[in-house]
Design a protein around this motif. Structure first.
Motif, PDB file in Angstrom:
ATOM      1  N   THR A   7       1.536   3.966 -11.327  1.00  0.00           N
ATOM      2  CA  THR A   7       2.312   2.941 -12.027  1.00  0.00           C
ATOM      3  C   THR A   7       3.799   3.280 -12.129  1.00  0.00           C
ATOM      4  O   THR A   7       4.600   2.421 -12.457  1.00  0.00           O
ATOM      5  N   SER A  45      -6.722   4.918 -16.913  1.00  0.00           N
ATOM      6  CA  SER A  45      -7.075   3.506 -16.937  1.00  0.00           C
ATOM      7  C   SER A  45      -7.939   3.226 -15.721  1.00  0.00           C
ATOM      8  O   SER A  45      -7.670   3.746 -14.630  1.00  0.00           O
ATOM      9  N   LYS A  46      -8.958   2.419 -15.905  1.00  0.00           N
ATOM     10  CA  LYS A  46      -9.864   2.104 -14.799  1.00  0.00           C
ATOM     11  C   LYS A  46      -9.105   1.474 -13.632  1.00  0.00           C
ATOM     12  O   LYS A  46      -9.307   1.842 -12.484  1.00  0.00           O
ATOM     13  N   ASP A  47      -8.198   0.550 -13.944  1.00  0.00           N
ATOM     14  CA  ASP A  47      -7.424  -0.117 -12.899  1.00  0.00           C
ATOM     15  C   ASP A  47      -6.544   0.866 -12.133  1.00  0.00           C
ATOM     16  O   ASP A  47      -6.428   0.789 -10.913  1.00  0.00           O
ATOM     17  N   GLU A  50      -8.716   3.077  -9.824  1.00  0.00           N
ATOM     18  CA  GLU A  50      -9.156   2.313  -8.645  1.00  0.00           C
ATOM     19  C   GLU A  50      -8.000   2.109  -7.661  1.00  0.00           C
ATOM     20  O   GLU A  50      -8.183   2.211  -6.452  1.00  0.00           O
ATOM     21  N   LEU A  51      -6.823   1.824  -8.183  1.00  0.00           N
ATOM     22  CA  LEU A  51      -5.656   1.626  -7.321  1.00  0.00           C
ATOM     23  C   LEU A  51      -5.254   2.929  -6.624  1.00  0.00           C
ATOM     24  O   LEU A  51      -4.893   2.925  -5.451  1.00  0.00           O
TER      25      LEU A  51
END
Length: 80
Positions: A7, A45-47, A50-51
């Motif tokens: 991020t 964070s799960k997102d 995964e990213l």
């Protein structure tokens, strides 16, 4: 303060998890933040996890191939 490799957010070290890779190519989740080797930080964070797996952000940052087990263990940390 550390930067998430996915991020690019600058967050306190306690809000991130460090993944470390040794010169031998052994990858581990470093909960203490003190393991030897090259490290990369991820937001829990799960997102984000995964990213990171999809775009191979950890592979590039650590300069090794990160096994799927590491991503599975990271996902388990979120559920705990």
């Amino acid at each position: 303060m550390r930067t998430c490799v996915v991020t690019k957010e600058v967050l306190p070290k306690k809000e991130l998890v460090r993944v470390a890779a040794t010169k031998e190519g052994i990858v581990s989740i470093d909960l203490t933040g003190k393991a030897p080797g090259r490290g990369a930080y991820l937001k829990l964070s799960k997102d984000v996890i995964e990213l990171a797996k999809k775009n191979k952000a950890l592979d590039r940052k650590l300069e090794v191939t990160v096994p799927n087990e590491i991503y599975e263990k990271l996902s388990e940390l979120i559920n705990d």
